[in-house]
Design a protein around this motif. Structure first.
Motif, short mmCIF file in Angstrom:
data_model
loop_
_atom_site.label_atom_id
_atom_site.label_comp_id
_atom_site.label_asym_id
_atom_site.label_seq_id
_atom_site.Cartn_x
_atom_site.Cartn_y
_atom_site.Cartn_z
N SER A 53 -8.33 60.41 77.67
CA SER A 53 -9.27 61.32 77.03
C SER A 53 -8.58 62.55 76.47
CB SER A 53 -10.36 61.73 78.03
OG SER A 53 -9.76 62.34 79.17
N SER A 54 -7.38 62.85 76.98
CA SER A 54 -6.62 63.98 76.45
C SER A 54 -5.14 63.79 76.80
CB SER A 54 -7.12 65.31 77.03
OG SER A 54 -6.72 65.45 78.38
N ARG A 55 -4.29 64.61 76.22
CA ARG A 55 -2.86 64.53 76.51
C ARG A 55 -2.54 65.02 77.91
NH1 ARG A 55 0.61 62.25 73.56
NH2 ARG A 55 0.21 62.01 71.34
N ASP A 56 -3.47 65.67 78.54
CA ASP A 56 -3.23 66.19 79.89
C ASP A 56 -3.36 65.12 80.96
OD1 ASP A 56 -2.92 68.71 78.78
OD2 ASP A 56 -5.07 69.20 79.00
N VAL A 57 -3.98 63.97 80.62
CA VAL A 57 -4.13 62.89 81.59
C VAL A 57 -2.78 62.21 81.77
CG1 VAL A 57 -5.31 60.73 82.11
CG2 VAL A 57 -6.53 62.56 80.93
N PRO A 58 -2.30 62.06 83.02
CA PRO A 58 -0.99 61.45 83.23
C PRO A 58 -0.96 59.98 82.82
CG PRO A 58 -2.09 61.87 85.34
CD PRO A 58 -2.94 62.48 84.26
N SER A 59 0.23 59.51 82.40
CA SER A 59 0.39 58.14 81.91
C SER A 59 0.03 57.09 82.94
CB SER A 59 1.85 57.91 81.46
OG SER A 59 2.14 58.76 80.38
N CYS A 60 0.12 57.43 84.20
CA CYS A 60 -0.18 56.44 85.23
C CYS A 60 -1.65 56.09 85.31
CB CYS A 60 0.26 56.96 86.60
SG CYS A 60 -0.74 58.38 87.15
N CYS A 61 -2.50 57.00 84.80
CA CYS A 61 -3.92 56.89 85.12
C CYS A 61 -4.81 56.98 83.88
CB CYS A 61 -4.30 57.99 86.10
SG CYS A 61 -3.19 58.11 87.51
N PRO A 62 -4.86 55.93 83.04
CA PRO A 62 -5.76 55.97 81.89
C PRO A 62 -7.21 56.15 82.35
CG PRO A 62 -4.92 53.74 82.23
CD PRO A 62 -4.18 54.63 83.18
#
Length: 198
Positions: free
Chosen positions: A163-172
């Motif tokens: 939903s944003s660039r702040d969401v870590p890559s591990c957790c879509p």
């Protein structure tokens, strides 16, 4: 009494003599015997002579779908990883009678969640080798494909994203269903049917 200007009719003649019947019966028997000896030759196929008949002939079989793993994939994985096909589906996308392949590909990595790219692969007209003809999803979009299919000439996919660039890559945290259809020389992406937080 018959009028002299009217020709004689066949039924007005006297009955034929027995010798006439015998001659007729012999002639009929001879014709029947001769016809039993003369048989028609075997039938042979003749190519159609007009375009209408030619179009009814069965079409040549379609070529097999290309193998995505054999294509040169435009995914830069550096020197330490290789592209790996994680999902694929095949079907005729452009209506030419030959199937294309659609593949979700990412760099093989032991750590993290590498993003997927989605490519359309066909066979080169001159060599028959598999080659990428379209990129539906690039790796910079940071998507993970969980489902991929070709149905009724359309590519359908379920993808996880962020939903944003702040969401870590591990957790879509976003899931969307998208589709693409070939029209006017390009693939057009349809609106997501479902977009939800996961």
């Amino acid at each position: 009494m018959q009028h002299p200007d009217v020709p004689e009719l066949a039924h007005a003649h006297a009955s034929p003599r027995p010798i006439h019947w015998l001659a007729t019966a012999t002639a009929v028997a001879g014709v029947m015997a001769l016809s039993s000896l003369v048989q028609p030759g075997h039938a042979t196929a003749v190519p159609p002579r007009d375009d209408k008949a030619a179009s009814a002939a069965p079409a040549a079989p379609a070529r097999p779908a290309p193998d995505p793993a054999a294509a040169r994939l435009p995914l830069d994985c550096g020197d330490i990883a290789e592209p790996v096909v994680v999902r694929q589906s095949t079907g005729d996308l452009d209506g030419d009678g030959n199937p294309e392949a659609v593949a979700a590909v990412h760099c093989d990595s032991a750590m993290g969640t590498p993003p997927d790219a989605v490519y359309v692969i066909t066979r080169a007209a001159d060599t028959g080798e598999p080659r990428v003809v379209a990129t539906l999803v690039g790796p910079k979009e940071r998507r993970t494909v969980t489902e991929l299919a070709v149905r009724d000439g359309q590519v359908e996919a379920t993808m996880l994203g962020y939903s944003s660039r702040d969401v870590p890559s591990c957790c879509p945290d976003v899931e969307e269903d998208v589709n693409w259809r070939w029209a006017d020389g390009a693939f057009h992406r349809g609106s997501p049917e479902v977009t939800e937080q996961v």
